[in-house]
Design a protein around this motif. Structure first.
Motif, mmCIF file in Angstrom:
data_model
loop_
_atom_site.group_PDB
_atom_site.id
_atom_site.type_symbol
_atom_site.label_atom_id
_atom_site.label_comp_id
_atom_site.label_asym_id
_atom_site.label_seq_id
_atom_site.Cartn_x
_atom_site.Cartn_y
_atom_site.Cartn_z
ATOM 1 N N LEU A 217 0.826 -1.210 0.000
ATOM 2 C CA LEU A 217 0.000 0.000 0.000
ATOM 3 C C LEU A 217 0.856 1.254 0.000
ATOM 4 O O LEU A 217 0.553 2.236 -0.690
ATOM 5 N N VAL A 218 1.925 1.239 0.782
ATOM 6 C CA VAL A 218 2.824 2.400 0.831
ATOM 7 C C VAL A 218 3.367 2.705 -0.556
ATOM 8 O O VAL A 218 3.391 3.869 -0.993
ATOM 9 N N GLU A 219 3.794 1.669 -1.275
ATOM 10 C CA GLU A 219 4.363 1.877 -2.609
ATOM 11 C C GLU A 219 3.309 2.325 -3.615
ATOM 12 O O GLU A 219 3.533 3.268 -4.385
ATOM 13 N N ARG A 220 2.161 1.670 -3.612
ATOM 14 C CA ARG A 220 1.125 1.992 -4.615
ATOM 15 C C ARG A 220 0.500 3.350 -4.388
ATOM 16 O O ARG A 220 0.219 4.081 -5.334
ATOM 17 N N ARG A 221 0.281 3.684 -3.110
ATOM 18 C CA ARG A 221 -0.466 4.902 -2.806
ATOM 19 C C ARG A 221 0.428 6.048 -2.360
ATOM 20 O O ARG A 221 -0.076 7.120 -2.032
ATOM 21 N N ARG A 222 1.729 5.821 -2.331
ATOM 22 C CA ARG A 222 2.694 6.842 -1.906
ATOM 23 C C ARG A 222 2.317 7.390 -0.533
ATOM 24 O O ARG A 222 2.232 8.602 -0.289
ATOM 25 N N ILE A 223 2.095 6.477 0.405
ATOM 26 C CA ILE A 223 1.706 6.856 1.758
ATOM 27 C C ILE A 223 2.908 7.413 2.505
ATOM 28 O O ILE A 223 4.017 6.892 2.425
ATOM 29 N N ASP A 224 2.676 8.485 3.247
ATOM 30 C CA ASP A 224 3.743 9.138 4.011
ATOM 31 C C ASP A 224 3.849 8.607 5.436
ATOM 32 O O ASP A 224 4.954 8.461 5.966
ATOM 33 N N ILE A 225 2.712 8.361 6.070
ATOM 34 C CA ILE A 225 2.681 7.975 7.486
ATOM 35 C C ILE A 225 1.914 6.675 7.645
ATOM 36 O O ILE A 225 0.797 6.531 7.141
ATOM 37 N N LEU A 226 2.513 5.716 8.367
ATOM 38 C CA LEU A 226 1.803 4.513 8.810
ATOM 39 C C LEU A 226 1.648 4.622 10.320
ATOM 40 O O LEU A 226 2.642 4.631 11.048
ATOM 41 N N HIS A 227 0.414 4.702 10.769
ATOM 42 C CA HIS A 227 0.134 4.967 12.182
ATOM 43 C C HIS A 227 -0.534 3.750 12.800
ATOM 44 O O HIS A 227 -1.709 3.474 12.549
ATOM 45 N N GLY A 228 0.222 3.007 13.619
ATOM 46 C CA GLY A 228 -0.300 1.831 14.286
ATOM 47 C C GLY A 228 -0.754 2.125 15.700
ATOM 48 O O GLY A 228 -0.071 2.842 16.441
ATOM 49 N N TYR A 229 -1.903 1.574 16.070
ATOM 50 C CA TYR A 229 -2.434 1.719 17.423
ATOM 51 C C TYR A 229 -2.252 0.425 18.185
ATOM 52 O O TYR A 229 -2.702 -0.629 17.747
ATOM 53 N N GLU A 230 -1.598 0.499 19.323
ATOM 54 C CA GLU A 230 -1.213 -0.625 20.182
ATOM 55 C C GLU A 230 -0.063 -1.395 19.517
ATOM 56 O O GLU A 230 0.348 -1.106 18.404
ATOM 57 N N TRP A 231 0.490 -2.377 20.247
ATOM 58 C CA TRP A 231 1.790 -2.873 19.821
ATOM 59 C C TRP A 231 1.785 -3.712 18.542
ATOM 60 O O TRP A 231 2.711 -3.558 17.723
ATOM 61 N N PRO A 232 0.816 -4.608 18.277
ATOM 62 C CA PRO A 232 0.952 -5.389 17.037
ATOM 63 C C PRO A 232 0.906 -4.511 15.775
ATOM 64 O O PRO A 232 1.802 -4.616 14.913
ATOM 65 N N PRO A 233 -0.074 -3.617 15.606
ATOM 66 C CA PRO A 233 -0.045 -2.739 14.439
ATOM 67 C C PRO A 233 1.183 -1.832 14.404
ATOM 68 O O PRO A 233 1.706 -1.525 13.326
ATOM 69 N N SER A 234 1.654 -1.394 15.576
ATOM 70 C CA SER A 234 2.843 -0.531 15.606
ATOM 71 C C SER A 234 4.051 -1.242 15.019
ATOM 72 O O SER A 234 4.813 -0.669 14.215
ATOM 73 N N SER B 122 3.573 5.302 16.414
ATOM 74 C CA SER B 122 2.836 4.377 17.281
ATOM 75 C C SER B 122 2.023 5.157 18.296
ATOM 76 O O SER B 122 2.502 6.148 18.861
ATOM 77 N N THR B 123 0.799 4.703 18.517
ATOM 78 C CA THR B 123 -0.004 5.180 19.647
ATOM 79 C C THR B 123 -0.357 3.985 20.515
ATOM 80 O O THR B 123 -0.808 2.959 20.006
ATOM 81 N N VAL B 124 -0.134 4.113 21.816
ATOM 82 C CA VAL B 124 -0.485 3.073 22.769
ATOM 83 C C VAL B 124 -1.420 3.683 23.811
ATOM 84 O O VAL B 124 -1.032 4.587 24.549
ATOM 85 N N MET B 125 -2.658 3.205 23.828
ATOM 86 C CA MET B 125 -3.629 3.660 24.816
ATOM 87 C C MET B 125 -3.861 2.623 25.905
ATOM 88 O O MET B 125 -4.722 2.808 26.753
ATOM 89 N N SER B 126 -3.104 1.526 25.872
ATOM 90 C CA SER B 126 -3.118 0.588 26.985
ATOM 91 C C SER B 126 -2.506 1.256 28.207
ATOM 92 O O SER B 126 -1.931 2.347 28.113
ATOM 93 N N MET B 127 -2.602 0.598 29.345
ATOM 94 C CA MET B 127 -2.118 1.191 30.589
ATOM 95 C C MET B 127 -0.625 0.992 30.801
ATOM 96 O O MET B 127 -0.071 1.427 31.812
ATOM 97 N N ALA B 128 0.051 0.334 29.859
ATOM 98 C CA ALA B 128 1.505 0.213 29.864
ATOM 99 C C ALA B 128 1.944 -0.040 28.429
ATOM 100 O O ALA B 128 1.157 -0.504 27.600
ATOM 101 N N VAL B 129 3.203 0.260 28.122
ATOM 102 C CA VAL B 129 3.728 0.170 26.756
ATOM 103 C C VAL B 129 4.618 -1.057 26.630
ATOM 104 O O VAL B 129 5.469 -1.312 27.486
#
Length: 423
Positions: A74-91, A108-115
């Motif tokens: 997707l990054v290559e096809r769509r020329r994406i600038d930012i990949l923003h993952g929420y919590e650790w697996p997507p990050s 990365s964004t982590v909204m869990s109670m620990a990182v």
């Protein structure tokens, strides 16, 4: 900018709702925003916001090579600038996809109670509390930002027509009763203890007060919650606890409440509706939001850890006994909470702050790609984590939400923190 936002799943939950609402706000500021993930109930919300949704492949073990390859494509096809993952697996999957792309950066964004310690230290990290940010900076992370969970204060406010009457009729909410509302995922980690103690607290109030606990949500602890609710209703001889299950739009549940109970993003949405809030935590923690308790929550987040589970129901009972009959006090606290949310947690403010985080990530992306030592360190943490998880499964001690099971707030002292004029 072209931005891909990847919530950890698309079931109903605070972190993923925050991710989607913030993606919509950034898109409205003129930046092309895509939401990526496994299909779930929140896909309808994504499309209502006018955002493009791209389905992720089946993940299997996390982080997933298949998902990272799909992201890289997707990054290559769509020329994406930012990949923003929420919590650790997507990050981690976003980081793996972006690390060889010269024009893209992962955040990365982590909204869990620990990182999770295996998110590489040089990845730009956003957390939801100042307390967690201080811990992560001490851990050696080079770019940590606090972005408190945002709330759409226009879509969540008093006076909206949300078919509140239909909610009452459908679920048999008693007329004339005080309503104590909880909107929560029924998870065993972090949530279950408080939900069960809330039932016990309401059941112990004088019958003459006529109090109903309305619980909106679903999850893996549904069986335990339903069993306790049935016991309470039999014991009290009335509909003391009403379970609605998961609501596609839970706003009416907040709005019918005379008092709301909750933590994290759910607590903030309750405040947006102008409701008095008792903040839920663990180990018996219940605390009414007042001007004097606000600084505690601004520091450690909308959550807390008490001194022991045993006293939780009695502590909550006392708060409810005092506040429910006090109509003027409830109105004053509800108005105070609404001001706090509008002043500090509005979605518009969060979108501007998020764009600053993206801009800074793009500026530092080239240098961070050479941080091999930090990648090796993160890999070591990840291998130790997997070993501990295997040992826990073999001994029957595994948890589902493992970083919510070890909250920072349980081991950190309260710091002096100013509300900065939020009152």
């Amino acid at each position: 900018m072209r931005i891909l936002v990847y919530p950890h799943d698309l079931g109903i939950g605070g972190s993923q709702i925050n991710a989607i609402e913030l993606a919509g706000a950034v898109d409205r500021l003129g930046h092309e925003t895509i939401v990526f993930g496994r299909p779930g109930p929140l896909v309808d919300s994504i499309r209502r916001l006018g955002l493009e949704f791209v389905a992720a492949p089946e993940a299997g073990r996390r982080p997933s090579v298949a998902v990272s390859r799909a992201l890289a494509g997707l990054v290559e096809r769509r020329r994406i600038d930012i990949l923003h993952g929420y919590e650790w697996p997507p990050s981690l999957e976003c980081y793996l996809a972006a690390r060889r792309m010269p024009h893209a950066a992962a955040v990365s964004t982590v909204m869990s109670m620990a990182v999770a310690p295996f998110i590489p230290k040089h990845v730009p990290l956003t957390v939801g509390t100042h307390q967690i940010a201080e811990v992560e900076s001490g851990f050696g992370r080079s770019a940590v930002t606090v972005l408190e969970p945002p709330v759409d204060v226009d879509a969540n406010r008093p006076g909206l027509d949300l078919a509140q009457g239909d909610l009452r009729k459908t679920w048999g909410v008693p007329e004339g009763a005080y309503i104590v509302a909880i909107v929560s995922r029924l998870a065993r980690e972090l949530k279950l203890e408080g939900i069960l103690s809330a039932m016990d607290a309401v059941a112990s109030l004088p019958a003459t007060m006529r109090v109903c606990l309305l619980i909106a949500g679903d999850g893996p602890a549904r069986t335990e919650v339903a069993a306790r609710a049935a016991q309470v209703n039999i014991r009290t001889g009335r509909q003391t606890v009403v379970l609605t299950g998961e609501l596609a739009d839970p706003r009416a549940a907040y709005d019918v409440g005379d008092v709301c109970l909750g933590m994290g993003g759910s607590a903030l949405r309750a405040l947006a509706f102008g409701k008095p809030l008792v903040v839920q935590g663990e180990a018996g923690f219940w605390e009414l939001l007042t001007p004097s308790s606000l600084d505690t929550f601004l520091w450690q987040g909308w959550y807390g850890v008490g001194s022991g589970q045993a006293g939780g129901a009695s502590a909550l009972r006392q708060v409810l006994f005092e506040i429910l009959p006090a109509e003027r006090l409830r109105a004053d606290l509800g108005a105070f909470g609404r001001r706090v949310v509008v002043h500090r947690y509005s979605l518009a403010h969060a979108a501007e702050a998020q764009l600053d985080i993206y801009g800074a990530a793009l500026e530092t992306a080239s240098a961070s790609r050479m941080a091999y030592a930090r990648e090796l360190e993160a890999a070591g943490h990840f291998l130790r984590y997997k070993r501990r998880r295997l040992q826990a499964r073999l001994t029957g001690r595994a948890t589902a939400d493992d970083f919510n099971a070890r909250p920072v707030a349980a081991g950190q002292p309260l710091q002096a923190f100013s509300a900065g004029g939020a009152t």
